[in-house]
Design a protein around this motif. Structure first.
Motif, PDB file in Angstrom:
ATOM      1  N   ASP A  86     -29.766  41.340  20.903  1.00 34.88           N
ATOM      2  CA  ASP A  86     -30.183  40.228  20.045  1.00 34.88           C
ATOM      3  C   ASP A  86     -31.310  39.429  20.712  1.00 34.88           C
ATOM      4  O   ASP A  86     -31.142  38.898  21.809  1.00 34.88           O
ATOM      5  CB  ASP A  86     -28.980  39.328  19.773  1.00 34.88           C
ATOM      6  N   GLY A  88     -32.397  36.623  19.973  1.00 42.94           N
ATOM      7  CA  GLY A  88     -32.052  35.208  20.067  1.00 42.94           C
ATOM      8  C   GLY A  88     -31.447  34.846  21.410  1.00 42.94           C
ATOM      9  O   GLY A  88     -31.713  33.767  21.955  1.00 42.94           O
ATOM     10  N   LYS A  89     -30.645  35.753  21.951  1.00 38.33           N
ATOM     11  CA  LYS A  89     -30.046  35.498  23.264  1.00 38.33           C
ATOM     12  C   LYS A  89     -31.119  35.479  24.349  1.00 38.33           C
ATOM     13  O   LYS A  89     -31.074  34.649  25.260  1.00 38.33           O
ATOM     14  CB  LYS A  89     -29.000  36.568  23.573  1.00 38.33           C
ATOM     15  N   GLU A 103     -34.320  34.723  23.938  1.00 29.74           N
ATOM     16  CA  GLU A 103     -35.117  33.512  23.763  1.00 29.74           C
ATOM     17  C   GLU A 103     -34.392  32.280  24.273  1.00 29.74           C
ATOM     18  O   GLU A 103     -35.001  31.376  24.866  1.00 29.74           O
ATOM     19  CB  GLU A 103     -35.470  33.340  22.287  1.00 29.74           C
ATOM     20  N   ALA A 104     -33.058  32.247  24.084  1.00 30.31           N
ATOM     21  CA  ALA A 104     -32.282  31.096  24.553  1.00 30.31           C
ATOM     22  C   ALA A 104     -32.320  30.994  26.069  1.00 30.31           C
ATOM     23  O   ALA A 104     -32.486  29.902  26.629  1.00 30.31           O
ATOM     24  CB  ALA A 104     -30.838  31.215  24.063  1.00 30.31           C
ATOM     25  N   VAL A 105     -32.196  32.116  26.744  1.00 29.80           N
ATOM     26  CA  VAL A 105     -32.222  32.111  28.208  1.00 29.80           C
ATOM     27  C   VAL A 105     -33.630  31.800  28.713  1.00 29.80           C
ATOM     28  O   VAL A 105     -33.801  31.117  29.730  1.00 29.80           O
ATOM     29  CB  VAL A 105     -31.734  33.471  28.747  1.00 29.80           C
ATOM     30  N   GLN A 106     -34.649  32.283  27.994  1.00 26.60           N
ATOM     31  CA  GLN A 106     -36.033  31.973  28.367  1.00 26.60           C
ATOM     32  C   GLN A 106     -36.291  30.476  28.293  1.00 26.60           C
ATOM     33  O   GLN A 106     -36.968  29.900  29.160  1.00 26.60           O
ATOM     34  CB  GLN A 106     -37.003  32.717  27.457  1.00 26.60           C
ATOM     35  N   MET A 107     -35.760  29.825  27.268  1.00 28.09           N
ATOM     36  CA  MET A 107     -35.950  28.384  27.110  1.00 28.09           C
ATOM     37  C   MET A 107     -35.283  27.599  28.226  1.00 28.09           C
ATOM     38  O   MET A 107     -35.670  26.469  28.524  1.00 28.09           O
ATOM     39  CB  MET A 107     -35.409  27.940  25.751  1.00 28.09           C
ATOM     40  N   MET A 108     -34.275  28.203  28.859  1.00 30.09           N
ATOM     41  CA  MET A 108     -33.599  27.531  29.973  1.00 30.09           C
ATOM     42  C   MET A 108     -34.353  27.719  31.280  1.00 30.09           C
ATOM     43  O   MET A 108     -33.940  27.212  32.320  1.00 30.09           O
ATOM     44  CB  MET A 108     -32.175  28.089  30.104  1.00 30.09           C
TER      45      MET A 108
END
Length: 227
Positions: A126, A128-129, A131-136
């Motif tokens: 996914d 989305g997962k 991208e979420a970790v990249q944003m962190m």
């Protein structure tokens, strides 16, 4: 299924020794080739995904070159690959005959096959997962290992299972040019000496190996797949 002497070949104790030796050779080919495929195919598959257009570090020229090499390696029939690699095989293991020599073309042929399957498994993660970790603020290495590979692990194990099953059929094919294992036994005794019981015994063992590998692979996938 009867020898000229009237004795069934399967009742011959000499045959039993050859049968188990051939089975051991096939298992050794599988184990060593699988280790090589996992060691080189997994990083290659990760690299393919990373430099692909939707990867973490897109690099179209690099991706096209690596993808072309992988597709070229997958497209060569195994029997031709074995013959073409005879000089290289002799250089690596000192001989072009026996199960040790067969490991070399088996690995060369299976690495690009497995790498492409790994790429496909990583592609299914996914986005989305990621991208979420990249944003962190996670590093690309962290994302690759802790997100991509971990999320795709069931698919990677399934891909390795498919690869090993394919390798079993390749080991049998290798017997045509002195590769050892059950394939060589089936050809030398079952085909050239018209001993059909030998052929049947080798086929049964190869089918059993395929079933065992598939069962192990499916069991591991069920245990690690928590989706």
């Amino acid at each position: 299924m009867i020898l000229a002497s009237g004795e069934m070949f399967l009742d011959n104790p000499v045959f039993h020794g050859r049968l188990w030796d051939a089975t051991a050779e096939t298992l050794l080919m599988m184990v060593f080739t699988t280790l090589a495929v996992a060691a080189f195919g997994l990083p290659l598959g990760v690299l393919l995904h990373s430099v692909s257009p939707k990867g973490l570090t897109p690099a179209a020229p690099v991706y096209r070159v690596i993808s072309l090499i992988v597709d070229f390696g997958r497209s060569i029939p195994f029997i031709i690959l074995m013959i073409a690699l005879i000089p290289f095989t002799r250089f690596v293991v000192g001989s072009a005959l026996g199960w040790q020599a067969t490991v070399v073309p088996l690995a060369v042929g299976a690495i690009p096959f497995f790498a492409r399957l790994v790429q496909n498994a990583l592609r299914e993660v996914d986005s989305g997962k990621v991208e979420a970790v990249q944003m962190m603020g996670a590093s690309k290495g962290h994302i690759t290992y802790h997100v991509l590979i971990r999320e795709a692990l069931p698919g990677i194990v399934g891909a390795l299972t498919v690869t090993v099953v394919t390798l079993i059929s390749y080991t049998a094919m290798a017997g045509t040019i002195g590769g050892g294992g059950l394939g060589a036994l089936a050809i030398d005794y079952g085909y050239r000496r018209y001993q059909s019981d030998t052929m049947v015994a080798c086929i049964v063992l190869l089918v059993a190996l395929v079933a065992l590998v598939q069962w192990i692979g499916d069991t591991v996938v069920r245990k690690i797949d928590h989706r």
